[in-house]
Design an enzyme around this catalytic site. Structure first.
Site, PDB file in Angstrom:
ATOM      1  N   THR A 114       0.727  -1.283  -0.156  1.00 17.97           N
ATOM      2  CA  THR A 114       0.008  -0.106   0.008  1.00 17.97           C
ATOM      3  C   THR A 114       0.911   1.426   0.494  1.00 17.97           C
ATOM      4  OG1 THR A 114      -1.862  -0.898   1.054  1.00 17.97           O
ATOM      5  CG2 THR A 114      -1.710   1.604   1.060  1.00 17.97           C
TER       6      THR A 114
ATOM      7  N   CYS B 267      -8.553  -6.245   2.061  1.00 17.41           N
ATOM      8  CA  CYS B 267      -8.048  -4.748   2.787  1.00 17.41           C
ATOM      9  C   CYS B 267     -10.164  -4.008   2.628  1.00 17.41           C
ATOM     10  CB  CYS B 267      -7.316  -3.626   1.956  1.00 17.41           C
ATOM     11  SG  CYS B 267      -6.000  -4.257   1.703  1.00 17.41           S
TER      12      CYS B 267
ATOM     13  N   HIS C 265       4.434  -9.992   2.638  1.00 18.78           N
ATOM     14  CA  HIS C 265       4.083 -11.033   3.332  1.00 18.78           C
ATOM     15  C   HIS C 265       3.289 -11.495   2.456  1.00 18.78           C
ATOM     16  CE1 HIS C 265      -0.469  -8.841   3.676  1.00 18.78           C
ATOM     17  NE2 HIS C 265       0.523  -8.029   3.173  1.00 18.78           N
TER      18      HIS C 265
ATOM     19  N   THR D 156      14.210   4.731   9.561  1.00 16.30           N
ATOM     20  CA  THR D 156      15.629   4.092   9.658  1.00 16.30           C
ATOM     21  C   THR D 156      14.667   2.698   9.584  1.00 16.30           C
ATOM     22  OG1 THR D 156      15.894   4.559  11.805  1.00 16.30           O
ATOM     23  CG2 THR D 156      16.342   2.432  11.698  1.00 16.30           C
TER      24      THR D 156
END
Length: 396
Positions: free
Chosen positions: A75, A328, A204, A240
């Protein structure tokens, strides 16, 4: 009485983390936990692992390492691609082309840009969910700055003619983005020959953890920085880097590429077997998506006269974990925008079921799934006013 065997059939929504991926990640959490932006030894070791993973993912799609940028998910990658190009090229034009069956990460990004004065053209698809490349050609205008067409649809599995669309974009010097979240690891992707400027990925869907993704940005593509706050990702995406997850992502992508031929043979056999048996055993059933140009693990049915949510609840009772469409939007009561776009009326779009196989899927589960569907559909139709009305009309 033995417990019902649980069978997971929603691999398009997410996948479990593979043991090999977990093994690659674990040492980084405790031994190589340094910040890759730090100059001392532990930080530089983390930097080395990060850049090694970048190179390995680049190799999977025949890209250059400097063209891979890490994100938190597919996304984010979609948002960055669309909004980043829009910002970078706003002086050139404010017209964007996409399709009506894109993931909501693309559609909602386009809606957000429309609210800022951009003009969006939403292309129709045919009954199989395919975009006509010539429709892209006809929609391109002098002020068109971006075309975004997904590589393979997450709901109905249809694979798009990306090479033809990309060639048209290249001919007109229009930036081309493709959401490759579902396609990655399932079909070959070679950016050395594929005319695409940006590709979105998500870990994933590939047996890596949730929370890591990537955006391929072809060298020379104009795109604005997406996240401020640091010099990470060559000053283009602050924050990071999630080194353990990135390393896991690289391992998962490599495994998927190495096993693609074997997985395609296994998954497409399960897919075709399920399609044949369900269409034969359950009347008033439609297969959604292209019959052959579809992902090897994807099956999507519409069962007339009943609701998809009821099917899912009853399948869960029988031990099967499936979905009615995109994870979603699973909380929405609206019918799938993808099914509406391929021409299904609301009542048929509501009765959809998506089955997506994975590494753990077995041929022996197909017959039990079909038997369960026959019972469930029959039971739901027995109490369906729509089915009752159909029978009365049929009887005259």
């Amino acid at each position: 009485m033995s417990a019902t065997k649980r069978v997971y059939l929603d691999h398009a929504a997410t996948t479990p983390v593979r043991p090999e991926v977990m093994d690659a990640m674990l040492p980084i959490f405790q031994e190589h936990f340094g910040n890759p932006s730090s100059f001392y030894h532990r930080g530089q070791e983390a930097k080395r692992l990060l850049e090694d993973a970048r190179q390995r993912i680049a190799t999977c799609i025949q890209a250059q390492a400097h063209e891979i940028y890490f994100t938190s998910c597919g996304t984010e990658s979609d948002n960055w691609a669309i909004k980043g190009v829009a910002r970078a090229l706003e002086k050139k034009g404010r017209h964007i082309i996409t399709s009506k069956i894109e993931h909501h990460a693309v559609l909602h990004s386009c809606e957000a840009l429309a609210a800022q004065g951009y003009e969006i053209t939403y292309l129709d698809v045919d009954a199989d969910g395919r975009v006509d490349p010539q429709a892209v050609r006809q929609a391109i205008r002098p002020d068109t700055i971006l075309v975004s067409i997904m590589m393979a649809n997450n709901e109905i599995g249809t694979i798009q003619p990306i090479a033809e669309i990309g060639a048209i974009c290249q001919e007109h010097k229009v930036t081309f983005h493709s959401d490759a979240v579902q396609a990655a690891g399932a079909i070959p992707i070679d950016v050395s020959t594929l005319p695409v400027d940006l590709l979105s990925f998500s870990g994933h869907k590939l047996y890596a953890p949730k929370g890591v993704g990537a955006l391929y940005i072809r060298r020379g593509t104009r795109i604005a920085t997406f996240m401020d706050g640091g010099a990470q990702e060559r000053n283009r995406r602050g924050g990071t880097e999630n080194v353990p997850y990135i390393v896991g992502f690289a391992k998962a992508f490599e495994l998927a590429m190495a096993e693609m031929a074997e997985n395609t043979k296994h998954l497409s056999a399960l897919r075709d077997d399920l399609i044949e048996k369900v269409l034969k055993a359950v009347p008033h059933t439609r297969l959604n998506g292209h019959l052959t140009e579809r992902l090897p693990n994807n099956v999507n049915f519409s069962f007339e006269f009943i609701e998809g949510e009821s099917i899912l609840i009853m399948l869960d009772h029988f031990g099967f974990e499936c979905s009615s469409g995109s994870a979603c939007t699973s909380g929405s009561l609206d019918p799938s925008h993808v099914l509406l776009a391929i021409g299904l009326p609301h009542e048929k779009a509501h009765g959809s079921l998506r089955v997506t196989f994975g590494k753990s899927s077995e041929a022996e589960d197909i017959d039990r799934l079909v038997e369960s569907l026959v019972k469930i559909v029959s039971r739901l139709r027995d109490i369906s006013p729509l089915y009752e009305a159909y029978l009365k009309e049929k009887q005259g």
